[in-house]
Design an enzyme around this catalytic site. Structure first.
Site, PDB file in Angstrom:
ATOM      1  N   HIS A 165       0.667  -1.145   0.024  1.00 22.73           N
ATOM      2  CA  HIS A 165       0.101   0.022   0.007  1.00 22.73           C
ATOM      3  C   HIS A 165       0.728   1.363  -0.138  1.00 22.73           C
ATOM      4  O   HIS A 165       1.903   1.342   0.686  1.00 22.73           O
ATOM      5  CB  HIS A 165      -0.706  -0.134   1.208  1.00 22.73           C
ATOM      6  CG  HIS A 165      -1.827   1.125   1.174  1.00 22.73           C
ATOM      7  ND1 HIS A 165      -1.612   2.123   1.488  1.00 22.73           N
ATOM      8  CD2 HIS A 165      -3.428   1.094   1.436  1.00 22.73           C
ATOM      9  CE1 HIS A 165      -2.723   2.901   1.581  1.00 22.73           C
ATOM     10  NE2 HIS A 165      -3.898   2.242   1.273  1.00 22.73           N
ATOM     11  N   ASP A 213     -12.984   2.084  -0.465  1.00 24.00           N
ATOM     12  CA  ASP A 213     -12.024   2.399   0.676  1.00 24.00           C
ATOM     13  C   ASP A 213     -12.945   3.339   1.635  1.00 24.00           C
ATOM     14  O   ASP A 213     -14.271   3.557   1.483  1.00 24.00           O
ATOM     15  CB  ASP A 213     -10.916   3.067   0.334  1.00 24.00           C
ATOM     16  CG  ASP A 213      -9.731   3.065   1.208  1.00 24.00           C
ATOM     17  OD1 ASP A 213     -10.073   2.481   2.433  1.00 24.00           O
ATOM     18  OD2 ASP A 213      -8.526   3.558   1.209  1.00 24.00           O
ATOM     19  N   HIS A 214     -12.267   4.137   2.576  1.00 26.08           N
ATOM     20  CA  HIS A 214     -12.816   4.859   3.470  1.00 26.08           C
ATOM     21  C   HIS A 214     -14.181   5.683   3.232  1.00 26.08           C
ATOM     22  O   HIS A 214     -14.111   6.409   1.975  1.00 26.08           O
ATOM     23  CB  HIS A 214     -12.226   6.106   3.914  1.00 26.08           C
ATOM     24  CG  HIS A 214     -10.698   5.592   4.436  1.00 26.08           C
ATOM     25  ND1 HIS A 214      -9.553   6.434   4.546  1.00 26.08           N
ATOM     26  CD2 HIS A 214     -10.122   4.304   4.876  1.00 26.08           C
ATOM     27  CE1 HIS A 214      -8.419   5.715   4.993  1.00 26.08           C
ATOM     28  NE2 HIS A 214      -8.941   4.730   5.225  1.00 26.08           N
ATOM     29  N   TYR A 242     -15.018   3.432   8.378  1.00 21.80           N
ATOM     30  CA  TYR A 242     -15.425   2.059   8.059  1.00 21.80           C
ATOM     31  C   TYR A 242     -16.742   2.052   8.458  1.00 21.80           C
ATOM     32  O   TYR A 242     -17.240   0.685   9.072  1.00 21.80           O
ATOM     33  CB  TYR A 242     -14.428   1.312   8.694  1.00 21.80           C
ATOM     34  CG  TYR A 242     -13.255   1.207   8.008  1.00 21.80           C
ATOM     35  CD1 TYR A 242     -13.036   0.605   6.932  1.00 21.80           C
ATOM     36  CD2 TYR A 242     -12.054   2.073   8.441  1.00 21.80           C
ATOM     37  CE1 TYR A 242     -11.773   0.584   6.094  1.00 21.80           C
ATOM     38  CE2 TYR A 242     -10.816   2.249   7.426  1.00 21.80           C
ATOM     39  CZ  TYR A 242     -10.559   1.319   6.526  1.00 21.80           C
ATOM     40  OH  TYR A 242      -9.575   1.418   5.699  1.00 21.80           O
ATOM     41  N   HIS A 260      -7.937   0.075  -3.761  1.00 17.54           N
ATOM     42  CA  HIS A 260      -8.854   0.739  -2.856  1.00 17.54           C
ATOM     43  C   HIS A 260      -9.226   2.094  -3.518  1.00 17.54           C
ATOM     44  O   HIS A 260      -8.361   2.830  -3.718  1.00 17.54           O
ATOM     45  CB  HIS A 260      -7.888   1.051  -1.335  1.00 17.54           C
ATOM     46  CG  HIS A 260      -7.369   0.193  -0.603  1.00 17.54           C
ATOM     47  ND1 HIS A 260      -6.655   0.569   0.687  1.00 17.54           N
ATOM     48  CD2 HIS A 260      -7.423  -1.199  -0.597  1.00 17.54           C
ATOM     49  CE1 HIS A 260      -6.255  -0.657   1.297  1.00 17.54           C
ATOM     50  NE2 HIS A 260      -7.061  -1.697   0.720  1.00 17.54           N
TER      51      HIS A 260
END
Length: 350
Positions: A200, A313-314, A327, A267
């Site tokens: 990542h 993702d977020h 999340y 992501h």
């Protein structure tokens, strides 16, 4: 494309059963969270994750993350012990059917934000990074009590000062050397197990408090892949981590490394990049909500043969939901639906 979703284990209010109800969902993304960094995961813990996931009708194929012990990043003599433990975790997760392992090589902090519940114009809340707030915080100042989100859960104040001080003699080049040493040891094991290792990028993609950050742009990704030229040595393309810098052309990066077969995990999230280097705000996944062209990114992946795992993702916190910042279920489910729509569109475009 294999749609996936992060799940934080038994204490996560977002259960595999809820995740299963998102159309097109294929795989859970999870890890063993109750074992100290650097230790070997028990087969029983891994089997429990697999059982829980498969009982909900989902695949158990992605681990995020097996954290890299700080001694490995620092290049300490103790690193060999931790690297062997890491290799054993690759073997054990592979035995359970895991195909992809996400990890990072960021010193001290996995991520940095200045607020986890910034209120956006629509009333939702999101994670943000404001440079002016970071500039007021220095973890080495003896009389500074300011902290940033995520610090206290990892280190005491004194421990934080100590570990940062250890990096005084670790330049970016030394960190690259330590990453190569790590990859030289683990990639042959990953290849033997046919597990794709997916690093990542640094989040955000610039130095924080003088700590070196090395996975930040296209040239550093080129260098990473050349360290061990094996397809199992690959990338987690995080659009938000790269996209928070306007210097990174995320669609072009997606196209390049997808064509090489070296993107194993994606992501997908959108960010609004603020002017004059002031930082960024995490936004809804829709292209129009931020600075990134999400359609162009998805099309670049599709058109260049990407067939790996993607997760939203977020997410923001919306509709009164509470829980782990970034999340929650609702906005990430909207993100998953958006990804499904983009992917179907580019498929049908031919």
């Amino acid at each position: 494309m294999k749609l996936s979703f992060r799940w934080y284990g038994a204490n996560d209010k977002v259960t595999p059963e809820y995740i299963r109800q998102i159309p097109g969902m294929y795989s859970i993304v999870t890890a063993v969270y109750d074992v100290p960094v650097g230790e070997v995961w028990s087969r029983e813990s891994i089997a429990a994750l697999k059982k829980r996931t498969e009982e909900a009708g989902l695949a158990f194929e992605v681990v995020e993350s097996i954290p890299v012990h700080e001694d490995i990043k620092l290049g300490k003599p103790s690193r060999d012990k931790y690297i062997e433990n890491y290799c054993e975790n690759i073997r054990r997760t592979a035995e359970a059917g895991v195909k992809c392992i996400c990890y990072n090589f960021m010193p001290v902090f996995d991520w940095t934000r200045t607020q986890l519940d910034h209120v956006l114009e629509d009333g939702s809340t999101s994670l943000v990074y404001y440079q002016e707030h970071v500039d007021k915080v220095n973890p080495l100042w003896g009389d500074n009590d300011l902290t940033l989100p995520g610090w206290d859960s990892s280190y005491t104040r004194d421990e934080l000062r100590s570990v940062i001080a250890e990096y005084n003699n670790v330049s970016g080049e030394v960190l690259w050397d330590n990453l190569k040493y790590f990859l030289d040891k683990i990639i042959p094991v990953a290849a033997e197990c046919d597990v794709n290792m997916a690093i990542h990028g640094d989040d955000p993609c610039w130095s924080i408090f003088g700590l070196p950050r090395i996975i930040v742009d296209e040239s550093s990704l080129d260098r990473l892949l050349s360290l061990v030229d094996d397809r199992h040595n690959g990338i987690t393309l995080c659009t938000g981590s790269l996209g928070c810098s306007p210097k990174n052309d995320v669609p072009a990066i997606a196209a390049k490394y997808a064509a090489m077969g070296r993107i194993h995990f994606v992501h997908l999230r959108n960010v609004e990049v603020l002017e004059n280097g002031r930082g960024f705000e995490e936004r809804a996944h829709l292209s129009g909500c931020g600075s990134l062209d999400m359609f162009a990114i998805v099309k670049a992946l599709h058109d260049n043969g990407f067939d790996g795992y993607i997760r939203p993702d977020h997410g923001r916190m919306i509709w009164g939901e509470t829980g782990r910042a970034g999340y929650g279920l609702y906005d990430r489910a909207l993100g998953a639906a958006y990804i499904n729509g983009l992917w179907e569109a580019v498929e049908k475009m031919g």
